[in-house]
Design a protein around this motif. Structure first.
Motif, PDB file in Angstrom:
ATOM      1  N   MET A   1     -36.694 -13.291 -52.377  1.00 20.56           N
ATOM      2  CA  MET A   1     -37.063 -13.614 -50.796  1.00 20.56           C
ATOM      3  C   MET A   1     -35.904 -13.400 -49.742  1.00 20.56           C
ATOM      4  N   GLU A   2     -36.217 -13.190 -48.687  1.00 17.10           N
ATOM      5  CA  GLU A   2     -35.404 -13.318 -47.485  1.00 17.10           C
ATOM      6  C   GLU A   2     -36.019 -13.746 -46.141  1.00 17.10           C
ATOM      7  N   VAL A   3     -35.151 -14.841 -45.516  1.00 17.39           N
ATOM      8  CA  VAL A   3     -35.902 -15.160 -44.338  1.00 17.39           C
ATOM      9  C   VAL A   3     -35.080 -14.697 -43.125  1.00 17.39           C
ATOM     10  N   GLN A   4     -35.690 -13.914 -42.474  1.00 16.54           N
ATOM     11  CA  GLN A   4     -35.039 -13.169 -41.185  1.00 16.54           C
ATOM     12  C   GLN A   4     -35.415 -13.872 -39.913  1.00 16.54           C
ATOM     13  N   ARG A 219     -37.569  -8.218 -50.411  1.00 18.04           N
ATOM     14  CA  ARG A 219     -36.142  -7.909 -50.586  1.00 18.04           C
ATOM     15  C   ARG A 219     -35.554  -7.985 -52.000  1.00 18.04           C
ATOM     16  N   ASP A 223     -26.677 -11.635 -52.164  1.00 14.76           N
ATOM     17  CA  ASP A 223     -27.069 -12.942 -51.786  1.00 14.76           C
ATOM     18  C   ASP A 223     -26.142 -13.399 -50.525  1.00 14.76           C
ATOM     19  N   VAL A 224     -25.937 -12.505 -49.608  1.00 14.47           N
ATOM     20  CA  VAL A 224     -24.985 -12.488 -48.703  1.00 14.47           C
ATOM     21  C   VAL A 224     -25.852 -13.071 -47.615  1.00 14.47           C
ATOM     22  N   ARG A 225     -25.453 -14.172 -46.716  1.00 15.22           N
ATOM     23  CA  ARG A 225     -25.912 -14.672 -45.614  1.00 15.22           C
ATOM     24  C   ARG A 225     -25.196 -13.769 -44.587  1.00 15.22           C
TER      25      ARG A 225
ATOM     26  N   VAL B 229     -30.680 -13.878 -37.716  1.00 13.35           N
ATOM     27  CA  VAL B 229     -29.917 -14.771 -38.988  1.00 13.35           C
ATOM     28  C   VAL B 229     -30.562 -14.141 -40.225  1.00 13.35           C
ATOM     29  N   ARG B 230     -30.015 -14.175 -41.208  1.00 15.90           N
ATOM     30  CA  ARG B 230     -30.552 -13.480 -42.389  1.00 15.90           C
ATOM     31  C   ARG B 230     -30.196 -14.381 -43.509  1.00 15.90           C
TER      32      ARG B 230
END
Lengths: 238, 238
Positions: A1-4, A219, A223-225, B229-230
């Motif tokens: 998952m990804e939080v945007q 997604r 693993d890049v922020r 922000v991701r």
């Protein structure tokens, strides 16, 4: 998952300083929190109040204090400082990786929206700004982080947009229309809501407006922020 | 004009917590500051150190303290706390709207890059990490905010990428190649540099890596401030 998470923010017309302050802090036990405050009135005085509130909340969250306790502390602190004469709204949106939830802390009469897929719920539980009395409590909602979740939080500039000219904004309908389209990005949602508010105010926002959108996607990437900030600067560079 | 800032950040291979901390704060007199610290070692201990440093700097900047003074204060505070046994690198990148300049404050042996158009300068003046002694001073550069300016700052994970396998990274050449292409976005620059470092480390970064890119563009758009922000979340939601 990804939080945007995406934010769009503009000032009241002809006022150079926004009374809204928004900041992001990493949570010491994993995840992050976005803190948004709107100080009473506009311009420099309001900015000082909202910065005070945001700094207070952020420094407590960074120490591991829970969101609700941080909001109460900010309220008591503002009340003590201004003897109840100055208030501020406060929203904290936290992605808590320990519990796998989004925690929404709200001291703001303006509602917020939770959408799962295209189903939009408006959460308008009564909620008072902070700094108003000694007994202010936040309204707290906790929602599992799962793909398809969209959360929209904003300051009252969006609520009041268009009122001056008798065409108030219907955030819920706008949001529903957007979510029916193909996977709008959180930035597209924030930008569209803000642009609609500015249009209803005939290009001259009657108040500072901040819109914050959080979206959880499936997604399967790296693993890049990532973070991007865009700061427009007027012609004279100030 | 518009100032765009982008960050890409990844952890050391098989370590869940990054020792790098990066936060953004609004400057009370206009503009914003990005604060990046890399605590000695990796994992939880390093994270605690870099968070401590970033919190200290951010809270001082929010009070209007100048960048250099904030860096010295963070150094003294870390030195006092850890008796000189733990150090941290520190970079502060500030867009100061009062002076119309970018102020770069650096306590980091890793150099940084300033590009004007396609002309890239590597700034590698000797600079020590903070917390090492009582007399640590930051190296400060001040550059007018003008279209075409690109600044790249990073933690030492990028410097050391590929060393393990004898193919160290050449940041300057990579950056120059990118700037010769058509107007890369700051996020594209940060992502490309980070991806190259990870590739040189054969997909398993030997250290936490953070890359920060600031770019000034001409632009004649709206006056909306934006932020995205991701945050990727691993399968188990934690």
């Amino acid at each position: 998952m990804e939080v945007q998470i995406a934010v769009a923010k503009t000032n009241k017309y002809a006022v150079s300083e926004s009374g809204d302050t928004l900041e992001v802090v990493e949570r010491p036990n994993g995840g992050l929190s976005v803190v948004l405050a709107d100080g009473q009135t506009s311009g420099r005085g309001a900015k000082a109040v909202s910065m005070l509130v945001v700094r207070k909340v952020i420094s407590l969250l960074a120490e591991g204090v829970r969101d609700g306790a941080a909001a109460r502390a900010a309220s008591d602190s503002l009340y003590t400082d201004k003897q109840g004469k100055v208030t501020s709204t406060l929203n904290v949106v936290s992605v808590d990786l320990q519990t796998g939830t989004v925690v929404l802390t709200r001291n703001n009469p303006a509602p917020f929206f939770i959408a799962r897929g295209e189903q939009v719920d408006c959460i308008g539980t009564e909620s008072s700004p902070i700094g108003i009395s000694r007994s202010v409590r936040p309204v707290i909602s906790e929602i599992p982080v799962e793909p398809g979740l969209t959360i929209v939080v904003y300051t009252d500039g969006l609520v009041h947009a268009g009122e001056r000219v008798g065409r108030p904004m219907d955030v819920c309908t706008s949001l529903q229309a957007m979510l029916e389209e193909q996977e709008p990005s959180p930035q597209a949602i924030a930008d569209t809501l803000l642009a609609e508010a500015v249009r209803l105010d005939e290009g001259r926002p009657a108040d500072d407006i901040s819109v914050l959108v959080l979206k959880v996607t499936k997604r399967a990437g790296d693993d890049v922020r990532r973070m991007t900030v865009r700061l427009p600067i007027r012609g004279n560079g100030a």
